[in-house]
Design a protein around this motif. Sequence first.
Motif, mmCIF file in Angstrom:
data_model
loop_
_atom_site.group_PDB
_atom_site.id
_atom_site.type_symbol
_atom_site.label_atom_id
_atom_site.label_comp_id
_atom_site.label_asym_id
_atom_site.label_seq_id
_atom_site.Cartn_x
_atom_site.Cartn_y
_atom_site.Cartn_z
ATOM 1 N N GLU A 360 0.803 -1.218 0.000
ATOM 2 C CA GLU A 360 0.000 0.000 0.000
ATOM 3 C C GLU A 360 0.835 1.267 0.000
ATOM 4 O OE1 GLU A 360 -2.733 -0.223 3.230
ATOM 5 O OE2 GLU A 360 -3.901 -1.842 2.352
ATOM 6 N N ALA A 361 2.065 1.203 -0.489
ATOM 7 C CA ALA A 361 2.933 2.380 -0.511
ATOM 8 C C ALA A 361 2.554 3.318 -1.647
ATOM 9 C CB ALA A 361 4.392 1.956 -0.651
ATOM 10 N N ASP A 362 2.915 4.597 -1.474
ATOM 11 C CA ASP A 362 2.870 5.575 -2.554
ATOM 12 C C ASP A 362 4.288 5.771 -3.059
ATOM 13 O OD1 ASP A 362 0.200 6.830 -3.149
ATOM 14 O OD2 ASP A 362 0.190 6.985 -0.967
ATOM 15 N N TYR A 363 4.434 5.790 -4.385
ATOM 16 C CA TYR A 363 5.747 5.921 -5.019
ATOM 17 C C TYR A 363 5.861 7.288 -5.673
ATOM 18 C CZ TYR A 363 6.228 0.907 -4.282
ATOM 19 O OH TYR A 363 6.327 -0.339 -3.706
ATOM 20 N N TYR A 364 6.912 8.019 -5.325
ATOM 21 C CA TYR A 364 7.175 9.336 -5.896
ATOM 22 C C TYR A 364 8.464 9.242 -6.701
ATOM 23 C CZ TYR A 364 3.604 11.012 -2.686
ATOM 24 O OH TYR A 364 2.413 11.198 -2.016
ATOM 25 N N VAL A 365 8.377 9.568 -7.996
ATOM 26 C CA VAL A 365 9.492 9.376 -8.922
ATOM 27 C C VAL A 365 9.844 10.710 -9.575
ATOM 28 C CG1 VAL A 365 10.312 8.111 -10.940
ATOM 29 C CG2 VAL A 365 8.644 7.036 -9.394
ATOM 30 N N CYS A 366 11.134 11.035 -9.605
ATOM 31 C CA CYS A 366 11.557 12.270 -10.265
ATOM 32 C C CYS A 366 12.960 12.099 -10.839
ATOM 33 C CB CYS A 366 11.535 13.437 -9.278
ATOM 34 S SG CYS A 366 11.777 15.044 -10.085
ATOM 35 N N GLY A 367 13.140 12.600 -12.052
ATOM 36 C CA GLY A 367 14.426 12.511 -12.742
ATOM 37 C C GLY A 367 14.226 12.831 -14.204
ATOM 38 N N PRO A 368 15.212 12.551 -15.049
ATOM 39 C CA PRO A 368 15.046 12.765 -16.489
ATOM 40 C C PRO A 368 13.896 11.915 -17.039
ATOM 41 C CG PRO A 368 17.345 12.340 -15.916
ATOM 42 C CD PRO A 368 16.536 12.022 -14.700
ATOM 43 N N ALA A 369 13.329 12.357 -18.176
ATOM 44 C CA ALA A 369 12.173 11.656 -18.743
ATOM 45 C C ALA A 369 12.420 10.163 -18.965
ATOM 46 C CB ALA A 369 11.744 12.335 -20.040
ATOM 47 N N PRO A 370 13.569 9.729 -19.546
ATOM 48 C CA PRO A 370 13.791 8.286 -19.719
ATOM 49 C C PRO A 370 13.829 7.543 -18.383
ATOM 50 C CG PRO A 370 15.307 9.542 -21.096
ATOM 51 C CD PRO A 370 14.661 10.518 -20.167
ATOM 52 N N PHE A 371 14.372 8.200 -17.358
ATOM 53 C CA PHE A 371 14.429 7.600 -16.018
ATOM 54 C C PHE A 371 13.014 7.380 -15.483
ATOM 55 C CE2 PHE A 371 14.312 8.120 -11.414
ATOM 56 C CZ PHE A 371 15.312 7.260 -10.982
ATOM 57 N N ILE A 372 12.178 8.421 -15.595
ATOM 58 C CA ILE A 372 10.804 8.303 -15.107
ATOM 59 C C ILE A 372 10.066 7.188 -15.847
ATOM 60 C CG2 ILE A 372 8.579 9.476 -14.945
ATOM 61 C CD1 ILE A 372 10.114 12.103 -14.639
#
Length: 401
Positions: A360-372
């Motif tokens: 039940e975690a929330d995932y927050y992702v940030c970085g260059p577009a290919p990384f995301i």
Amino acid sequence: MTTEQKALVTATVGTLRAHGVALTTHFYRRMFEHNPELKNVFNMGNQQTGKQQTALAMAVLAYAENIEDPSVLVHAVTKIGHKHVSLDIRPEHYAIVGRHLIASIGEVLGEAATPALLDAWTVAYGQLAKLMSGLESGLYQKAVSQEGGWTGWRPFTVKQKVAESTEITSFYLYPADGGRVADFLPGQYVSVRLFLPALNLFQPRQYSLSSAPNGEYYRISVKKEAGSQHPNGMISNRLHDFVHEGDIIELAAPAGDFTLETTKQTPVVLVSGGVGQTPLLSMLDYLTLTGSPRQVVWVHGSRNAQVHAFREPVADLVAGYDNVQQHIFYDTLAPGLEAKNHYTGIVDLQQLNGNTLLSEADYYVCGPAPFIRKQVQDLTALGVPREAIHFEEFGPATLSV
């Protein structure tokens, strides 16, 4: 809009899919020719790379595709509204944009742009402009209603510059008027406006706030772009090379909808690449400072330890909180790091399946577009619900995952 007008707008979907970027490129060229003062409002770096033209083409296409029910675009409209408020976009700007957009449709489509079609798009744009202006008016009102809030551009003093790595430097920004600063949601950004002599223009650039709210100052952490000559890199490099402690720069109030849901008690997984860690640092800082009991996993990728900013502060946080763990990926590992949750290569969440996929975690992702794109695809493949995955793309929204 009438049924006939909606049908006319819908009929342009195929053309927009095939030639949308050509249309928006013509539009921006036309607008800057007739209203050159707007070059001080729009980020010319995004113009140079074509990202802004692509983002607008995608937005116009999405609006045409959903003209029967624009409410499905609420998330995208909200994100654009936050960006506009951070750039001090006002209702009068919509009139200028609309005039040049409709003229561009006529000039690009030629004989296919019948009076009825242009009328339909004029009505459609008017409805969109009204929607956007209403949303942005609410954001402006919210900004000024809180203690320390403001709209427009406010002068701030650079009281500290702190090197966080060989590439990234933090700037501690205090209001030049001596007042307080508005709180913000962890993950939000501020716009910085600098005068660039090379372009003879003021240019805005968004930088994520990299610390928790404190009421006294804002911290941004900026990567120096080696050899970069486009305006985005010129702004970041000017901050590094020509803005010193004691100097004044202009900021717009915090904005952005990529934010930590602070009312939840579910686990949080923060996944970043390079300088993409900055909004996630604000989230991590907030969670630890408030003594949150939520489980937190910090996953970060960097080329090596020398360019890895905030390496020691994050390690200290992890050591001080039993509910926080971290995993670090480097292109190459220095001896002795292998047994300390360090890994070789780009961030690979599938490699960490047993450690990071918290229930039940929330995932927050940030970085260059290919990384995301890779992280979102990997999380989806691992069974994480799409609504639990949140990501932020720096610059105009062109990423589709």
